[in-house]
Enzyme design. Structure first.
Site, mmCIF file in Angstrom:
data_model
loop_
_atom_site.group_PDB
_atom_site.id
_atom_site.type_symbol
_atom_site.label_atom_id
_atom_site.label_comp_id
_atom_site.label_asym_id
_atom_site.label_seq_id
_atom_site.Cartn_x
_atom_site.Cartn_y
_atom_site.Cartn_z
ATOM 1 N N ALA A 48 7.388 48.332 42.477
ATOM 2 C CA ALA A 48 7.281 48.319 41.080
ATOM 3 C C ALA A 48 5.739 47.924 40.443
ATOM 4 O O ALA A 48 5.220 48.592 39.520
ATOM 5 C CB ALA A 48 8.118 47.082 40.516
ATOM 6 N N TYR A 49 4.893 47.058 41.155
ATOM 7 C CA TYR A 49 3.406 46.639 40.814
ATOM 8 C C TYR A 49 2.696 47.828 40.809
ATOM 9 O O TYR A 49 1.881 48.094 40.010
ATOM 10 C CB TYR A 49 3.072 45.657 41.822
ATOM 11 C CG TYR A 49 1.864 44.993 41.575
ATOM 12 C CD1 TYR A 49 1.818 44.366 40.208
ATOM 13 C CD2 TYR A 49 0.638 45.085 42.290
ATOM 14 C CE1 TYR A 49 0.263 43.713 39.845
ATOM 15 C CE2 TYR A 49 -0.549 44.593 42.024
ATOM 16 C CZ TYR A 49 -0.772 43.937 40.755
ATOM 17 O OH TYR A 49 -1.865 43.412 40.513
#
Length: 244
Positions: free
Chosen positions: A151-152
């Site tokens: 996600a990051y």
């Protein structure tokens, strides 16, 4: 002081953002230290800068709130006369395998890391004076593909794409736009939740065999924001000690 360059650093109250604010001040910039909730930490950064003879003010804004960001830039222009350098160091990180990802965490990441980066870039594109510089913060994980960073890394991949497009859109304005992508760096955000063995393993990955420091990253940002970096434009600089 009329020709003093003016820098806005979001996420400037701690970690890499703090180091960037201090480094830009050391190079003669008046600095607006952006923060969202850490008012006392931002005040300490301002105090550090002014104690060394620099000029700085704290400015509060949620980077994803376009009205708050516009008001922040208004404050900076009224205080210092304009804006020459904008560094978006505000960010959020959540670690999870993609299969187990809490979508609320994904939405929070998106709001700060993508929407926030776009809002800051949009305001910077409207306000930065000729000869200025815009620097976004990405992550080397976009290229390293560490597990749990899906996600990051996705959010920062969006930042890189936006940054490179903005560099082309500002043709004729004499403004550089670049991204700096740190590798593992010894900040509270990075160290949180990692045991000593994990930190040691990550520190051994670059050929230089150590973690980066906030100052390592700040020096790269200050170079891009200063006169020596004018011919670097539309690039992603991976500041990670050679990690592969």
């Amino acid at each position: 002081m009329g020709d003093q360059r003016v820098a806005v650093v979001s996420g400037g109250s701690r970690g890499i953002g703090k180091a960037i604010a201090v480094a830009l001040a050391a190079r003669g910039c008046a600095v607006a230290v952006g923060f969202q909730g850490a008012a006392s930490a931002a005040a300490q950064v301002v105090e550090t800068i002014t104690a060394s003879g620099g000029r700085a003010i704290p400015v509060q804004a949620d980077v994803a709130d376009e009205d708050a960001v516009a008001a922040m830039f208004d404050t900076v222009e009224k205080s210092f006369g304009g804006v020459d350098v904008v560094v978006n160091s505000a960010g959020r990180m959540s670690l999870s395998p993609i299969a187990d990802l809490d979508l609320d965490d994904l939405d929070a990441l998106h709001r700060t890391n993508i929407r926030g980066a776009f809002v800051m870039a949009r305001e910077a594109a409207r306000r930065v004076r000729a000869g200025g510089a815009i620097v976004t913060l990405s992550t080397s994980v976009v290229g390293l593909q560490f597990p749990n960073y899906g996600a990051y890394a996705a959010s920062k991949g969006a930042v890189e794409a936006m940054t490179l497009v903005l560099a082309r859109e500002l043709r004729g304005r004499d403004i550089t736009v670049n991204a700096v992508a740190p590798g593992p760096t010894a900040t509270e955000l990075f160290l949180d939740g990692k045991d000593e063995a994990t930190v040691e393993r990550l520190a051994k990955q670059p050929p230089l065999e150590r973690l980066g420091t906030p100052e390592d990253i700040a020096e790269v940002v200050a170079f891009l924001a200063g006169p020596a970096g004018r011919w670097v434009n539309g690039q992603v600089v991976r500041a990670n000690g050679g990690i592969i």
